[in-house]
Design a protein around this motif. Structure first.
Motif, PDB file in Angstrom:
ATOM      1  N   HIS A 382      10.221   8.519  -4.336  1.00  0.00           N
ATOM      2  CA  HIS A 382      10.020   7.462  -3.338  1.00  0.00           C
ATOM      3  C   HIS A 382       8.531   7.354  -2.967  1.00  0.00           C
ATOM      4  CE1 HIS A 382      11.226   5.174   0.367  1.00  0.00           C
ATOM      5  NE2 HIS A 382      10.068   5.666   0.788  1.00  0.00           N
ATOM      6  N   HIS A 386       5.304   4.389  -3.427  1.00  0.00           N
ATOM      7  CA  HIS A 386       4.270   3.891  -2.507  1.00  0.00           C
ATOM      8  C   HIS A 386       2.891   4.003  -3.153  1.00  0.00           C
ATOM      9  CE1 HIS A 386       6.665   3.087   1.009  1.00  0.00           C
ATOM     10  NE2 HIS A 386       7.173   4.296   1.052  1.00  0.00           N
ATOM     11  N   GLU A 410       8.159  -1.144   1.270  1.00  0.00           N
ATOM     12  CA  GLU A 410       9.134  -0.210   0.679  1.00  0.00           C
ATOM     13  C   GLU A 410       9.632  -0.664  -0.697  1.00  0.00           C
ATOM     14  OE1 GLU A 410       9.859   2.761   1.878  1.00  0.00           O
ATOM     15  OE2 GLU A 410       8.674   2.492   3.685  1.00  0.00           O
ATOM     16  N   SER A 413       8.800   1.930  -3.534  1.00  0.00           N
ATOM     17  CA  SER A 413       9.331   3.267  -3.251  1.00  0.00           C
ATOM     18  C   SER A 413      10.836   3.323  -3.497  1.00  0.00           C
ATOM     19  CB  SER A 413       8.988   3.658  -1.817  1.00  0.00           C
ATOM     20  OG  SER A 413       9.450   2.670  -0.920  1.00  0.00           O
TER      21      SER A 413
END
Ligand SMILES: [Zn+2]
Length: 593
Positions: A382, A386, A410, A413
């Motif tokens: 995740h 980013h 997001e 991610s």
């Protein structure tokens, strides 16, 4: 390589907390801020397009310089919170940040006034790069107060409404909880007790849940005072700022429209039955007639003891990203080779995980505490998403177009987690491993989508209650929470009576001036599931769209980002696309039962 050796290398920023370059940079930052103020205070309102461009560029170079020092200070502090030298630097930089924020508050205000007088300037070709940023400033203009009023709000909040958050945090960190862990009575800190909520032993989970929420509930009126005053303060500030609703401010900062969020929340509530279907399957897998609240995120009893070394996690994540596209994996690889990850669990380090973008380095830094669980591997995948987003955005956009709102931030991610899920499902050696994986994915997505929606419904109910002149005492707030919760969970979960206090522990309810923190997570989860559905259909043709979306940074609106994928997020039924992908994972699980 063992996890103990995985620390980040911050030397590209500064050599150490003793580096003389730190004070030198601080002095330069102060000089730059003073120069900016002298050049522009009182003058922005009269700038033409060329002048405004120059002004924005000066702000960008100031922020780029300042960014190095604030990044270094916050990274050093997060990694080692108990070292006095680091604490001192962190405190110094925080004070500098607060004073510069006040000193340069005029910048945003004056651009607002300029746009109010001359909105057409947004469309001047010379300002093309900043069109969307200026549109957002313009959207906020009618909610701006005068410079003195804005400063007064900052000053009165500091020791006023902001203090409620401190009180809530202090309460949690100074209480001890009696929990029976595998038959043994223990007295634990909040962090330790909270860590047991997903323990493999059901009785331990029950004990931790009851202990935490019983003690929180005992002081329920204190939390009610805090939340009641924060919400009432916000109602007043929203009126002064001319917002149509207590939610409007967050809509503007998320660069999104009310109607789109209403459609999103409506779709989730209408499809809560799909989540309940999963929860009933999970009850079946756990041999229970119905899940208790302490089972919702519990691991499956027959979960194989999956454990991963950091090296193994690195290899798997690189492989998962590589299957998508090799260029797309560049940032992930660099994060490992350039030592930008601090994964070692140690005392004095901040809890949780984050990825901080490093604009000048066109890169990022990741902090996590890697203990080798499957969930740790997902967290890493995740955060590396980013880092990938930062990698693309910082290469294509100037600094102020790297200010990505939560609902867009997001994308990479959650997508990275899905790439890892695909790989792990394919490589799983047994059905029980596959079931455990699917449950982990559905637990997380279920919480982010459905449980978080319950929190939004709860927050909406609080403001409706204030508008109706209702007094928000502890029991009234608990009632709003249980009603919102039951709208989502129905009869799929039974709750301990202590769980009425569940709302008391969420720190974000106590963040002043930052209301409706919740729905961007629901948005992001459902948006990414929608684009993942597209990826499954389009295969490699999807890859350039993803890169284009990430490269856009904050230069495009979420609607325009949707358009890159040929998706129309403003369409009322759009969010069903995400629900379908959630359902697809449930169908896969069902086939194995
Ligand atoms: Zn994230």
């Amino acid at each position: 390589m063992i996890t103990q050796q995985v620390k980040w290398d911050l030397r590209e920023l500064f050599h150490s907390v003793n580096d003389p370059k730190i004070n030198q940079t601080i002095s330069e930052v102060i000089v730059l801020a003073n120069e900016f103020e002298m050049t522009y205070r009182g003058k922005i309102v009269n700038l033409n397009a060329d002048g405004l461009l120059q002004c924005i560029k000066s702000m960008e170079s100031f922020q780029a310089k300042f960014g190095d020092i604030t990044l270094f200070s916050s990274l050093s502090f997060s990694a080692n919170m108990t070292i006095p030298l680091i604490q001192a630097l962190h405190d110094k930089v925080n004070k500098l940040k607060a004073s510069i924020r006040k000193q340069l508050a005029f910048y945003q205000l004056e651009i607002g006034i300029l746009l109010n007088h001359n909105p057409q300037i947004i469309w001047e070709p010379v300002l093309h790069n900043y069109r969307h940023m200026l549109e957002l400033v313009y959207r906020n203009v009618k909610h701006q107060l005068s410079e003195v009023e804005e400063q007064l709000i900052i000053e009165k909040d500091q020791f006023g409404v902001d203090a409620w958050k401190e009180l809530q945090g202090k309460w949690l960190n100074t209480r001890m909880f009696d929990v029976t862990v595998l038959g043994e009575k223990k007295t634990l800190s909040y962090g330790e007790a909270n860590g047991l909520l997903s323990h493999f032993d059901r009785t331990t989970r029950e004990s931790a849940n009851k202990s935490i929420y019983r003690l929180l509930g005992k002081d329920g009126e204190i939390f009610a005072s805090a939340l009641r005053n924060i919400c009432n303060d916000w109602v007043n500030i929203s009126k002064r700022r001319n917002y149509n609703s207590p939610m409007e401010s967050s809509l503007i900062s998320n660069d999104i429209e009310q109607e789109i969020i209403d459609n999103l929340l409506r779709t989730i509530e209408e499809n809560a039955g799909i989540y309940r279907r999963y929860l009933k399957l999970k009850a079946n897998l756990m041999d229970l007639p119905v899940l208790g609240n302490h089972d919702v995120v519990a691991p499956l009893p027959e979960l194989p003891g999956l454990n991963f070394t950091f090296q193994k996690a690195q290899d798997m994540i690189i492989q998962a990203y590589n299957r998508f596209d090799t260029e797309y994996t560049t940032a992930v690889k660099e994060m490992f080779t350039k030592q930008r990850i601090d994964a070692e669990p140690r005392f004095g380090k901040r809890n949780g995980a984050f990825c901080a973008s490093y604009y000048n380095g066109k890169s990022a830094y990741i902090l996590n505490s890697f203990n080798g669980t499957l969930s740790d591997v997902f967290t890493l995948a995740h955060e590396l998403g980013h880092a990938t987003h930062d990698w693309y955005a910082s290469r294509s956009q100037t600094l102020l177009n790297n200010d990505i709102p939560s609902i867009v931030a997001e994308i990479a991610s959650i997508f990275g987690e899905l790439l890892l899920t695909d790989l792990l499902l394919e490589e799983a050696k047994s059905d029980s491993e596959r079931k455990a994986l699917l449950c982990l994915v559905l637990d997380e997505a279920g919480m982010t989508t459905f449980q978080v929606t319950a929190r939004v419904l709860f927050e909406q109910a609080l403001y409706a209650s204030i508008q109706n002149g209702e007094f928000l005492d502890y029991k009234t707030i608990c009632n709003h929470w249980t009603v919102a919760r039951n709208r989502i969970y129905g009869n799929a979960v039974t709750w301990f009576p202590e769980m009425e206090a569940e709302w008391t522990m969420k720190p974000h309810y106590y963040m002043a001036n930052y209301r409706f923190y919740n729905y961007p997570y629901v948005y992001a989860q459902m948006f990414v599931y929608s684009i993942y559905g597209k990826y499954l259909q389009e295969g490699k043709a999807f890859v350039p769209k993803m890169k284009k979306a990430l490269s856009a940074g904050s230069s495009l609106s979420p609607i325009e980002i949707g358009n890159i994928f040929d998706l129309n997020i403003a369409e009322p039924n759009f969010w069903n696309n995400g629900i379908k992908v959630f359902e697809h994972f449930i169908d896969n699980l069902q086939k194995m039962i």
